[in-house]
Design a protein around this motif. Structure first.
Motif, PDB file in Angstrom:
ATOM      1  N   ASN A   1       0.843  -1.189   0.000  1.00 50.15           N
ATOM      2  CA  ASN A   1       0.000   0.000   0.000  1.00 50.15           C
ATOM      3  C   ASN A   1       0.881   1.243   0.000  1.00 50.15           C
ATOM      4  OD1 ASN A   1       0.515   0.812   2.937  1.00 50.15           O
ATOM      5  ND2 ASN A   1      -0.064  -1.344   3.066  1.00 50.15           N
ATOM      6  N   ASP A   2       0.262   2.391  -0.148  1.00 54.09           N
ATOM      7  CA  ASP A   2       1.011   3.630  -0.300  1.00 54.09           C
ATOM      8  C   ASP A   2       1.873   3.986   0.915  1.00 54.09           C
ATOM      9  OD1 ASP A   2      -1.816   3.948   0.575  1.00 54.09           O
ATOM     10  OD2 ASP A   2      -1.207   6.018   0.949  1.00 54.09           O
ATOM     11  N   VAL A   3       1.394   3.733   2.116  1.00 57.94           N
ATOM     12  CA  VAL A   3       2.164   4.070   3.316  1.00 57.94           C
ATOM     13  C   VAL A   3       3.414   3.202   3.411  1.00 57.94           C
ATOM     14  CG1 VAL A   3       2.132   4.102   5.846  1.00 57.94           C
ATOM     15  CG2 VAL A   3       0.167   4.967   4.560  1.00 57.94           C
ATOM     16  N   HIS A   4       3.256   1.904   3.200  1.00 60.51           N
ATOM     17  CA  HIS A   4       4.421   1.021   3.240  1.00 60.51           C
ATOM     18  C   HIS A   4       5.352   1.288   2.064  1.00 60.51           C
ATOM     19  CE1 HIS A   4       2.283  -2.087   6.014  1.00 60.51           C
ATOM     20  NE2 HIS A   4       2.711  -1.021   6.664  1.00 60.51           N
ATOM     21  N   ALA A   5       4.788   1.631   0.911  1.00 64.02           N
ATOM     22  CA  ALA A   5       5.618   1.940  -0.261  1.00 64.02           C
ATOM     23  C   ALA A   5       6.505   3.145   0.006  1.00 64.02           C
ATOM     24  CB  ALA A   5       4.744   2.189  -1.482  1.00 64.02           C
ATOM     25  N   GLU A   6       5.948   4.165   0.637  1.00 66.70           N
ATOM     26  CA  GLU A   6       6.733   5.365   0.979  1.00 66.70           C
ATOM     27  C   GLU A   6       7.905   4.985   1.891  1.00 66.70           C
ATOM     28  OE1 GLU A   6       6.031   9.305   3.717  1.00 66.70           O
ATOM     29  OE2 GLU A   6       4.328   8.568   2.556  1.00 66.70           O
ATOM     30  N   TYR A   7       7.636   4.139   2.853  1.00 66.58           N
ATOM     31  CA  TYR A   7       8.692   3.666   3.759  1.00 66.58           C
ATOM     32  C   TYR A   7       9.750   2.868   2.982  1.00 66.58           C
ATOM     33  CZ  TYR A   7      11.020   0.525   7.005  1.00 66.58           C
ATOM     34  OH  TYR A   7      11.972  -0.195   7.681  1.00 66.58           O
ATOM     35  N   LEU A   8       9.309   1.950   2.147  1.00 60.14           N
ATOM     36  CA  LEU A   8      10.239   1.087   1.417  1.00 60.14           C
ATOM     37  C   LEU A   8      11.110   1.868   0.449  1.00 60.14           C
ATOM     38  CD1 LEU A   8       7.807  -1.872   0.744  1.00 60.14           C
ATOM     39  CD2 LEU A   8       9.722  -1.849   2.360  1.00 60.14           C
ATOM     40  N   HIS A   9      10.535   2.888  -0.185  1.00 61.12           N
ATOM     41  CA  HIS A   9      11.321   3.689  -1.137  1.00 61.12           C
ATOM     42  C   HIS A   9      12.401   4.497  -0.437  1.00 61.12           C
ATOM     43  CE1 HIS A   9       9.628   2.721  -4.951  1.00 61.12           C
ATOM     44  NE2 HIS A   9       8.405   3.035  -4.596  1.00 61.12           N
ATOM     45  N   GLY A  10      12.264   4.717   0.835  1.00 62.92           N
ATOM     46  CA  GLY A  10      13.296   5.460   1.548  1.00 62.92           C
ATOM     47  C   GLY A  10      14.234   4.567   2.338  1.00 62.92           C
TER      48      GLY A  10
ATOM     49  N   GLU B   1      18.465   0.983  -2.342  1.00 66.95           N
ATOM     50  CA  GLU B   1      19.919   0.941  -2.561  1.00 66.95           C
ATOM     51  C   GLU B   1      20.375  -0.338  -3.256  1.00 66.95           C
ATOM     52  OE1 GLU B   1      21.805   1.542   1.230  1.00 66.95           O
ATOM     53  OE2 GLU B   1      20.528   3.262   1.669  1.00 66.95           O
ATOM     54  N   ILE B   2      19.695  -1.460  -2.974  1.00 65.66           N
ATOM     55  CA  ILE B   2      20.198  -2.728  -3.504  1.00 65.66           C
ATOM     56  C   ILE B   2      19.353  -3.304  -4.640  1.00 65.66           C
ATOM     57  CG2 ILE B   2      21.317  -3.319  -1.331  1.00 65.66           C
ATOM     58  CD1 ILE B   2      19.063  -5.393  -0.906  1.00 65.66           C
ATOM     59  N   CYS B   3      18.176  -2.743  -4.870  1.00 65.55           N
ATOM     60  CA  CYS B   3      17.286  -3.276  -5.906  1.00 65.55           C
ATOM     61  C   CYS B   3      17.512  -2.574  -7.236  1.00 65.55           C
ATOM     62  CB  CYS B   3      15.826  -3.066  -5.527  1.00 65.55           C
ATOM     63  SG  CYS B   3      15.346  -3.907  -4.038  1.00 65.55           S
ATOM     64  N   VAL B   4      17.485  -3.354  -8.293  1.00 66.91           N
ATOM     65  CA  VAL B   4      17.479  -2.783  -9.630  1.00 66.91           C
ATOM     66  C   VAL B   4      16.114  -2.144  -9.852  1.00 66.91           C
ATOM     67  CG1 VAL B   4      17.501  -3.344 -12.087  1.00 66.91           C
ATOM     68  CG2 VAL B   4      19.156  -4.409 -10.541  1.00 66.91           C
ATOM     69  N   GLU B   5      15.082  -2.845  -9.416  1.00 68.34           N
ATOM     70  CA  GLU B   5      13.718  -2.355  -9.588  1.00 68.34           C
ATOM     71  C   GLU B   5      12.881  -2.824  -8.400  1.00 68.34           C
ATOM     72  OE1 GLU B   5      11.409   0.077 -11.638  1.00 68.34           O
ATOM     73  OE2 GLU B   5      13.168  -0.677 -12.679  1.00 68.34           O
ATOM     74  N   LEU B   6      12.045  -1.929  -7.908  1.00 68.48           N
ATOM     75  CA  LEU B   6      11.137  -2.241  -6.801  1.00 68.48           C
ATOM     76  C   LEU B   6       9.730  -2.037  -7.336  1.00 68.48           C
ATOM     77  CD1 LEU B   6      10.674  -2.802  -3.759  1.00 68.48           C
ATOM     78  CD2 LEU B   6      11.002  -0.368  -3.342  1.00 68.48           C
ATOM     79  N   TRP B   7       8.995  -3.144  -7.532  1.00 67.68           N
ATOM     80  CA  TRP B   7       7.635  -3.072  -8.071  1.00 67.68           C
ATOM     81  C   TRP B   7       6.647  -3.283  -6.941  1.00 67.68           C
ATOM     82  CZ3 TRP B   7      10.483  -6.704 -11.448  1.00 67.68           C
ATOM     83  CH2 TRP B   7      10.915  -6.097 -12.625  1.00 67.68           C
ATOM     84  N   LEU B   8       5.788  -2.307  -6.741  1.00 65.19           N
ATOM     85  CA  LEU B   8       4.785  -2.394  -5.692  1.00 65.19           C
ATOM     86  C   LEU B   8       3.402  -2.344  -6.313  1.00 65.19           C
ATOM     87  CD1 LEU B   8       6.550   0.072  -3.254  1.00 65.19           C
ATOM     88  CD2 LEU B   8       6.694  -2.417  -3.266  1.00 65.19           C
ATOM     89  N   SER B   9       2.510  -3.155  -5.793  1.00 65.94           N
ATOM     90  CA  SER B   9       1.199  -3.319  -6.421  1.00 65.94           C
ATOM     91  C   SER B   9       0.381  -2.029  -6.461  1.00 65.94           C
ATOM     92  CB  SER B   9       0.394  -4.390  -5.683  1.00 65.94           C
ATOM     93  OG  SER B   9       0.170  -4.000  -4.351  1.00 65.94           O
ATOM     94  N   ASN B  10       0.659  -1.104  -5.565  1.00 63.22           N
ATOM     95  CA  ASN B  10      -0.147   0.117  -5.534  1.00 63.22           C
ATOM     96  C   ASN B  10       0.351   1.176  -6.508  1.00 63.22           C
ATOM     97  OD1 ASN B  10       2.178   0.749  -3.878  1.00 63.22           O
ATOM     98  ND2 ASN B  10       1.066   2.579  -3.312  1.00 63.22           N
ATOM     99  N   GLU B  11       1.444   0.916  -7.196  1.00 62.38           N
ATOM    100  CA  GLU B  11       2.009   1.937  -8.104  1.00 62.38           C
ATOM    101  C   GLU B  11       1.697   1.621  -9.557  1.00 62.38           C
ATOM    102  OE1 GLU B  11       5.775   3.228  -5.400  1.00 62.38           O
ATOM    103  OE2 GLU B  11       6.143   1.660  -6.851  1.00 62.38           O
TER     104      GLU B  11
END
Length: 135
Positions: free
Chosen positions: A111-120, A125-135
């Protein structure tokens, strides 16, 4: 045997622990209701979970529509409780991902709240790509 070219991983209970019980504990500390009453409100709000994880509603919208008045809680307190679900890193797992010699792709139904946390966090730093279902 073919050589591995990339790693695809989920986040919840793979890269970090998910602790749903902390959410109820944090909410009950911020309201006058006990955990069973809070759980009833949250269960009613879960009816929109597919809309939240699919990006059709934000956690804030679900909070405003289903939770705020029932629990008499402020958004900041609810958001902090929602973030408490994401536990600490599992050190051995984090180290294994950081030591990969191939690209890491991460996906998660979130969800958007967890996505905001994960993106920061260290995921960026270690992912080539981070795909989140809410984006």
């Amino acid at each position: 045997m073919p050589m591995r070219r990339a790693v695809l991983s989920d986040i919840g209970n793979v890269m970090i622990r998910v602790r749903h019980e902390y959410f109820l504990q944090c909410l009950s500390a911020k309201t006058s209701l006990d955990q069973s009453a809070i759980k009833c409100v949250i269960d009613a709000a879960s009816a929109v979970e597919h809309e939240v994880s699919g990006g059709l509603k934000t956690i804030r919208q679900a909070f405003d529509e289903y939770v705020a008045h029932s629990l008499d809680i402020e958004w900041a307190d609810f958001k902090a409780a929602w973030l408490s679900v994401l536990g600490e890193d599992i050190p051995q797992v984090r180290q294994a991902y950081e030591n990969l010699t191939v690209p890491l792709y991460v996906l998660s139904n979130t969800n958007d709240v967890h996505a905001e946390y994960l993106h920061g966090s260290w995921f960026d730093e270690i992912c080539v790509e981070l795909w989140l279902s809410n984006e």
